[in-house]
Design an enzyme around this catalytic site. Structure first.
Site, PDB file in Angstrom:
ATOM      1  CG  PHE A  42     -24.974 -10.799   3.251  1.00 33.71           C
ATOM      2  CD1 PHE A  42     -25.140 -10.086   4.435  1.00 33.71           C
ATOM      3  CD2 PHE A  42     -24.975 -12.190   3.300  1.00 33.71           C
ATOM      4  CE1 PHE A  42     -25.294 -10.736   5.638  1.00 33.71           C
ATOM      5  CE2 PHE A  42     -25.136 -12.853   4.506  1.00 33.71           C
ATOM      6  CZ  PHE A  42     -25.298 -12.135   5.676  1.00 33.71           C
ATOM      7  CG  ASP A  69     -30.402 -21.370   1.165  1.00 32.57           C
ATOM      8  OD1 ASP A  69     -31.555 -21.565   1.599  1.00 32.57           O
ATOM      9  OD2 ASP A  69     -29.966 -20.241   0.869  1.00 32.57           O
TER      10      ASP A  69
END
Ligand code: ADP
Ligand code: MG
Ligand code: MG
Length: 310
Positions: A18, A124
């Site tokens: 992002f 992650d």
């Protein structure tokens, strides 16, 4: 204060899904930091900040120094990891010695154990999110997907509060599986990418999907999903390739769900039986049978190959 009042912004350190990460320097102290700038409208930023603050008590977690907000963005000022990313070191190094693998893996397991004890699942774990200090110590970064899940609890499919959207904001086909796969954040492998076997193209498939635990694809998951991802990394450290591959996302997921590792192949011949034993206990699809961070740390391979501190 605006971030520009307190810091001189520098060049880009990395680009994420992002936002971007920039070097910055405090106008007061002259100390350098890394600033992750996330555009507004990204609800996960509050969670990322909250979790980083919650985990601030461990030297293996990237420290969040301060947060700024302006009309367009949030700015997370973090401790600078000037040694870069583990993935880049792996690309240069190829295979790691067992001694070096064990020392890195021990530090990673200590920080994962801390996260799990603190009720956080990172979700992650991959070498793109493991950074290095100037002296080569690892720091776990990128808590953008992290979730608070108490030990023993599970997240259910579709229960995640994150909207799984692609780079154009459309829901991903596998959104129902309840795990955000950073498809738009995937490093596109170069032809001689360390993880890509000769003659085989991953067609843009690198990064997260290769590290996803099988239970994340099919149902409930919790802390042990991080252990699996770390096991994928350990495999890459020891033999220089990712354990599960495919030329499509479906093929990759199929391999993760069912492919048996071949420890008799040539690349394993130079690796100790202890290392193979540990990897088998980590890359176990039966979640209950998969070992915990604590158990990894007391495995004989760890004991044998890490530096002893007396
Ligand atoms: P994303 O959630 O978008 O993946 P990350 O937090 O992983 O964002 O940051 C993206 C990249 O920016 C990292 O892979 C790394 O190259 C760089 N980076 C992030 N944090 C730091 C830091 N504290 N020090 C140095 N580089 C960093
Ligand atoms: Mg990242
Ligand atoms: Mg992230």
């Amino acid at each position: 204060n605006k971030i520009e009042d307190d810091y001189v912004m520098g060049g880009a350190l990395g680009k994420g899904k992002f936002g971007s990460v920039f070097l910055c320097r405090s106008k007061v102290t002259g100390v350098e930091f890394a600033c992750k700038t996330l555009p507004k409208g990204e609800e996960t930023v509050h969670k990322e900040v909250e979790i980083m603050q919650h985990l601030s008590g461990h030297p293996g977690v990237v420290t969040l120094h301060s947060v700024y907000e302006d009309a367009e963005s949030f700015h997370l000022v973090m401790e600078l990891c000037s040694g870069g990313r583990l993935i880049d070191e792996m690309t240069k190094e190829g295979r790691y010695s067992e001694h070096k693998s064990a020392n890195i893996f021990k530090d990673l397991m200590l920080v994962i154990q801390y996260c799990h004890d603190m009720g956080v699942v990172h979700r992650d774990i991959k070498p793109e999110n493991i950074l290095l200090t100037a002296s080569g110590k690892i720091k776990l970064a990128d808590f953008g997907l992290a979730m608070r899940i108490a030990n023993g609890e599970v997240a259910r499919r579709g229960q995640t509060q994150y909207d799984e959207l692609d780079s154009e904001g459309k829901p991903l086909a596998f959104a129902a599986r309840g795990f955000l796969l950073e498809t738009s954040n995937m490093e596109v492998p170069s032809p001689n990418h360390w993880a890509t076997p000769k003659g085989q193209s991953l067609s843009g498939l690198a990064g997260s999907p290769a590290y996803v635990a099988p239970e994340v694809l099919t149902g409930d998951y919790g802390q042990k999903a991080d252990i699996w991802s770390a096991g994928v990394l350990l495999h890459a450290l020891l033999v220089g390739v990712l354990p599960f591959q495919g030329d499509s996302l479906d093929a990759l997921f199929e391999a993760i769900k069912s492919m048996q590792l071949d420890f008799h192949s040539e690349k394993w011949q130079s690796v100790s039986k202890l290392a193979r034993d540990l990897l088998e206990r980590i890359l176990t699809r039966d979640v209950a049978a998969r070992i915990t961070a604590e158990e990894v740390l007391s495995h004989p391979w760890m004991m044998f190959y890490t530096e002893r501190t007396l």
